[in-house]
Design a protein around this motif. Structure first.
Motif, PDB file in Angstrom:
ATOM      1  N   ILE A 172       0.307  -1.161   0.317  1.00 42.59           N
ATOM      2  CA  ILE A 172       0.356  -0.055   0.250  1.00 42.59           C
ATOM      3  C   ILE A 172       0.662   1.356  -0.395  1.00 42.59           C
ATOM      4  O   ILE A 172       0.713   1.760  -0.559  1.00 42.59           O
ATOM      5  N   ILE A 173       1.598   1.271   1.201  1.00 39.85           N
ATOM      6  CA  ILE A 173       2.660   2.593   0.652  1.00 39.85           C
ATOM      7  C   ILE A 173       2.878   2.726  -0.772  1.00 39.85           C
ATOM      8  O   ILE A 173       3.317   3.700  -1.175  1.00 39.85           O
ATOM      9  N   ARG A 174       3.745   1.512  -1.088  1.00 39.96           N
ATOM     10  CA  ARG A 174       4.113   1.885  -2.642  1.00 39.96           C
ATOM     11  C   ARG A 174       3.577   2.304  -3.602  1.00 39.96           C
ATOM     12  O   ARG A 174       3.581   2.976  -4.364  1.00 39.96           O
ATOM     13  N   GLU A 175       2.163   1.842  -3.386  1.00 42.73           N
ATOM     14  CA  GLU A 175       1.345   2.032  -4.318  1.00 42.73           C
ATOM     15  C   GLU A 175       0.360   3.014  -4.011  1.00 42.73           C
ATOM     16  O   GLU A 175       0.066   4.273  -4.883  1.00 42.73           O
ATOM     17  N   HIS A 176      -0.093   3.280  -3.001  1.00 41.03           N
ATOM     18  CA  HIS A 176      -0.779   4.944  -2.786  1.00 41.03           C
ATOM     19  C   HIS A 176      -0.201   6.162  -1.663  1.00 41.03           C
ATOM     20  O   HIS A 176      -0.535   6.614  -1.024  1.00 41.03           O
ATOM     21  N   SER A 215       1.867   6.403   2.465  1.00 42.56           N
ATOM     22  CA  SER A 215       1.352   6.223   3.485  1.00 42.56           C
ATOM     23  C   SER A 215       0.177   5.911   4.697  1.00 42.56           C
ATOM     24  O   SER A 215      -0.838   6.398   5.456  1.00 42.56           O
ATOM     25  N   GLY A 216      -0.474   7.602   3.110  1.00 42.23           N
ATOM     26  CA  GLY A 216      -1.316   7.819   4.055  1.00 42.23           C
ATOM     27  C   GLY A 216      -2.999   6.986   3.077  1.00 42.23           C
ATOM     28  O   GLY A 216      -3.834   7.728   3.633  1.00 42.23           O
ATOM     29  N   ALA A 217      -2.579   6.073   2.914  1.00 41.14           N
ATOM     30  CA  ALA A 217      -3.656   4.917   2.558  1.00 41.14           C
ATOM     31  C   ALA A 217      -3.780   3.945   4.028  1.00 41.14           C
ATOM     32  O   ALA A 217      -4.336   3.103   3.585  1.00 41.14           O
ATOM     33  N   ILE A 218      -2.943   4.241   4.788  1.00 41.17           N
ATOM     34  CA  ILE A 218      -3.062   3.318   6.124  1.00 41.17           C
ATOM     35  C   ILE A 218      -3.679   3.839   7.476  1.00 41.17           C
ATOM     36  O   ILE A 218      -3.228   5.106   7.547  1.00 41.17           O
ATOM     37  N   LEU A 224       5.958   5.500   9.638  1.00 36.69           N
ATOM     38  CA  LEU A 224       4.961   5.053   8.265  1.00 36.69           C
ATOM     39  C   LEU A 224       4.662   6.870   8.215  1.00 36.69           C
ATOM     40  O   LEU A 224       4.613   6.789   6.890  1.00 36.69           O
ATOM     41  N   GLY A 225       4.378   7.629   9.399  1.00 42.53           N
ATOM     42  CA  GLY A 225       3.994   8.819   8.843  1.00 42.53           C
ATOM     43  C   GLY A 225       3.041   9.552   8.289  1.00 42.53           C
ATOM     44  O   GLY A 225       2.386   9.886   7.063  1.00 42.53           O
ATOM     45  N   THR A 226       1.897   8.568   8.543  1.00 45.74           N
ATOM     46  CA  THR A 226       0.849   8.915   8.412  1.00 45.74           C
ATOM     47  C   THR A 226      -0.653   9.866   9.508  1.00 45.74           C
ATOM     48  O   THR A 226      -0.269   9.409  10.078  1.00 45.74           O
ATOM     49  N   PRO A 227      -0.920  10.278   8.678  1.00 47.84           N
ATOM     50  CA  PRO A 227      -2.226  11.056  10.388  1.00 47.84           C
ATOM     51  C   PRO A 227      -3.346  10.590  10.629  1.00 47.84           C
ATOM     52  O   PRO A 227      -3.650  10.983  11.197  1.00 47.84           O
ATOM     53  N   HIS A 228      -3.633   9.458   9.935  1.00 43.70           N
ATOM     54  CA  HIS A 228      -5.065   9.053  10.366  1.00 43.70           C
ATOM     55  C   HIS A 228      -4.780   7.991  11.659  1.00 43.70           C
ATOM     56  O   HIS A 228      -4.648   6.624  11.020  1.00 43.70           O
ATOM     57  N   MET A 229      -5.284   8.757  12.513  1.00 36.15           N
ATOM     58  CA  MET A 229      -4.857   8.452  13.696  1.00 36.15           C
ATOM     59  C   MET A 229      -5.884   8.941  14.808  1.00 36.15           C
ATOM     60  O   MET A 229      -5.505   9.171  14.863  1.00 36.15           O
TER      61      MET A 229
END
Length: 768
Positions: free
Chosen positions: A123-127, A129-132, A156-161
């Motif tokens: 998912i990180i490769r394709e989209h 880490s914002g997709a997690i 990951l560096g995702t804001p979605h938590m």
């Protein structure tokens, strides 16, 4: 079997009247004589009562309260005394599960974690880490939240938590930040021991925090009892005890609070010196609330003007006051705006930062405070401000990562938006830990559609199979309370240690160990190439957390596992200045609002629009409290000809969350085995419904069928407890959230569970 009292039939137990020091009363319930006792605290409500776990032959056999602790002085409520039996439930998850050909099948830890890591990397490769996304809980420990926050923000560096604390406690944080510049309760439970008056707003404390209610009952039965004012649309146990019970219509908390503030200001019962020296915004508040005469409040909210005046007389005349707020405010229209008006009451009266004067913006779950503190929800760790570059730089130095690796270009994503992104297909992996959104989120038909999307990879980490695991691609068996070591913080800022008493069943693992395993397999590194997560156990994680909090309002730097094991829990801040903690914040009248220190620059109550940093700095409060006014805005869904009644939802004394634990404790299950719909006698007569008849309740989103319970509620309003889902096979639609709507407070982003338009009709009993 040893049982000091029957907490099922006598919820609050024998009275110990007092004023000053709350007497000790040790509650105990064991099914066999323990071989040893292990220090812990209860995780079944936000009170956080200290207790010892009794162990025999490697199993938990009971609990007893800890007399030494400042929170409960040995007392325990029915959930604390009984719910440990869920640990021994035969249906615990004991090994990972992977969905293959549409079915969950047994797998090894390597198979499960390798699959999660492989999907993450794809998912990180394709989209990116914002997709997690991560959706966690209010029931993990500090060590687990902080580790998860570092993984998400610096790994990951995702804001979605976010946590399910978004559903129950987000408004507490928002209200404290808006008034005082940061999260953190100004007072303590100790304030109840001496206060002259108590105000509960939308808080049925008798059912939700039973031990805290014991403390209030004991004060009320002792010398110089405090007056009690309760604001709640239902006649609850709490309301029945009140000197004044105000029962407003749903969605009218702001008009009622404005009416009270108007009467108190008009009577001159304010602390002008405190207002002038320590606050900003009083003139605007006075102007806004002046529009709310008792007669106008009565016309809109249904609260008799005479009752409002009686309540204002108590609240304006008391020399000390403790106020508490919970879901009746947080889950209703204008949640943050209404909660802030309770803060305003204390600010304009100067009743803050001293004994007997406490504001308790209550939490809904036992470790909800730590979700917020640690950054596992929509906040940054240590009450840091996502919009303050230096605050983010502090985290980057602490974690030794580039500052741009930490997502801070916008506020962290809140839970309602995380599910929206999953609905839109931009979140591809959703990791759910220790919560059950397939019962607890609003508008369940929509939530089931989201979790069931083919393009969403769902990981669920829990102790039991739940309604949510039915949608999981991977299920990870988790150890729970009593099976792992960690710390957590209650509403009163008191930190307890909960030590591991027994081994988890089968191959179940502590949530911390699961997160550490993921971090290692993902090979997260800092900018020098060293492992990002540099701790291997709970105590190491706690030491890392202490470093993160140093110098911040929630300063844990003076605590240690050894110190927390010496006796009572300890209140933060605990540091060089307060080596044993402190019961009150803001004793000098200086609040956390300075522009360089504050956790937020504030938001507009009506739109949620953020105050720009430049604007805030231009009017830097420099430590003064912010008095923010609000005027009334009606709820977004109103009863009409098709759906003529209000629905409100809430909790029962015997259950917690979606009953995954309390439903597996036999006495708690038998005390409240099923949901129901509560109706007024007037509405029951109008629809030809008798006590125990089956009733269909329908909204624009779904329907449920419940047995009727008549009485103790205003006409036009119906109530359904939200605990009940489907894991114990009710064979009918019964989850209250089949009916609730997708709306949330613009500031706290907390969903509105307290109102929806519904219609009812009598139906035949469901077939069994």
């Amino acid at each position: 079997m040893q049982e000091t009292r029957d907490s099922i039939s006598d919820i609050w137990g024998e009275r110990t009247p007092y004023v000053g020091d709350w007497p000790v009363r040790v509650d105990e319930r064991t099914l066999a004589a323990p071989e040893r006792w292990v220090q812990s605290a209860c995780v079944l409500c936000s009170n956080g009562c200290a207790l010892d776990i009794g162990v025999r032959d490697g199993r938990i056999v009971g609990v007893r309260g800890r007399a030494v602790d400042i929170v409960n002085r040995g007392r325990l409520g029915p959930k604390g005394l009984h719910s440990w039996e869920a640990n021994n439930s035969p249906d615990r998850l004991t090994h990972p599960l992977i969905r293959r050909n549409g079915r969950l099948e047994r797998a090894s830890w390597d198979e499960a974690m390798d699959l999660i890591v492989r999907r993450s990397q794809e998912i990180i490769r394709e989209h990116s880490s914002g997709a997690i996304g991560f959706y966690t809980s209010g029931q993990l420990f500090i060590e687990e939240y902080y580790t998860l926050a570092v993984i998400g923000k610096a790994g990951l560096g995702t804001p979605h938590m976010d946590g399910n604390t978004r559903l129950c406690t987000a408004t507490a944080a928002a209200a404290l930040k808006e008034s005082f510049g940061s999260d953190g309760q100004p007072g303590s439970y100790d304030d109840l021991d001496t206060t002259e008056a108590i105000l509960h707003v939308g808080h049925n404390i008798a059912s939700q925090q039973t031990v805290l209610w014991m403390r209030i009952l004991d004060r009320r039965r002792g010398p110089n009892p405090p007056k009690l004012v309760v604001i709640d649309p239902r006649r609850t146990f709490t309301a029945a005890e009140a000197d004044i019970h105000l029962a407003p219509r749903v969605g009218t908390n702001v008009p009622v609070m404005n009416g009270l503030l108007h009467l108190i200001i008009e009577a001159g019962q304010i602390d002008r010196a405190f207002i002038e020296a320590h606050t900003i915004g009083f003139d605007n508040l006075r102007q806004v609330v002046s529009q709310w005469s008792p007669e106008r409040v009565e016309a809109l909210a249904g609260v008799p003007a005479a009752q409002l005046r009686e309540a204002a007389h108590i609240l304006g005349g008391a020399r000390s006051l403790v106020s508490s707020v919970l879901q009746g405010v947080y889950q209703s229209m204008q949640a943050t705006a209404a909660a802030v008006q309770v803060n305003n009451l204390h600010i304009i009266r100067g009743l803050i930062g001293k004994p007997g004067c406490g504001i308790l913006q209550m939490n809904g779950q036992p470790t909800a405070q730590n979700t917020r503190e640690c950054g596992a929800d929509g906040d940054m760790p240590g009450f840091r401000n996502w919009g303050n570059h230096e605050h983010i730089a502090q985290l980057a130095r602490l974690w030794n990562v580039d500052i741009d690796r930490i997502p801070h270009w916008s506020p962290p994503t809140h839970a309602m938006q995380i599910f929206r992104y999953a609905e839109q297909g931009s979140i591809k992996l959703l990791w759910i830990s220790a919560t059950n959104p397939a019962v607890s989120m609003p508008d369940l038909p929509r939530i089931r559609r989201i979790l069931g999307r083919d393009d969403l990879f769902v990981v669920v980490q829990d102790a039991f199979l739940t309604e949510t695991t039915e949608f999981a691609d991977v299920v990870l068996p988790a150890a729970i309370w009593g099976e792992k070591t960690g710390t957590f913080t209650n509403v009163s800022r008191t930190v307890h240690i909960s030590r591991k008493a027994v081994e988890p069943p089968g191959a179940a693992r502590a949530d911390l160990d699961i997160f550490l395993d993921y971090a290692q397999r993902m090979d997260f590194r800092d900018k020098d190439g060293a492992p990002l997560i540099q701790w291997q156990d709970a105590e190491g994680a706690f030491e890392a957390w202490k470093a993160c909090t140093r110098g911040r309002p929630c300063d844990y730097s003076g605590m240690s596992y050894a110190k927390l094991s010496e006796g009572s829990g300890i209140q933060w801040p605990c540091n060089e200045r307060y080596p044993d903690g402190t019961p009150h914040l803001y004793t000098d009248g200086v609040f956390n609002t300075a522009a360089d220190y504050c956790e937020t620059y504030g938001q507009d109550f009506d739109t949620g629009a953020s105050v720009p940093q430049e604007e805030y700095r231009a009017h830097d409060p420099q430590g003064r409290a912010l008095i923010k006014a609000a005027d009334y805005r009606p709820p977004h869904e109103l009863p009409d000809d098709d759906y003529p009644l209000w629905l409100t939802t809430g909790r029962l004394v015997y259950h917690f969350h979606t009953r995954t634990k309390t439903g597996r404790a036999p006495s708690l299950y038998e005390a409240a085995p099923d949901a129901y719909v509560q109706l007024s006698p007037e509405d029951a007569a109008r629809y030809g419904i008798g006590n125990g008849d089956w009733v269909e309740v329908e909204s624009r989103r779904g329907r449920v069928v419940e047995p009727a319970r008549i009485g103790d509620i205003e006409p036009g309003l119906v109530f359904i407890p939200f605990h009940y889902g489907y894991w114990d096979k009710p064979e009918r639609a019964r989850a209250a959230n089949e009916l609730t709507l997708t709306e949330w407070d613009p500031v706290s982003k907390q969903p509105h569970f307290k109102y929806a338009a519904v219609r009812i009709r009598k139906v035949e009993a469901p077939r069994r």
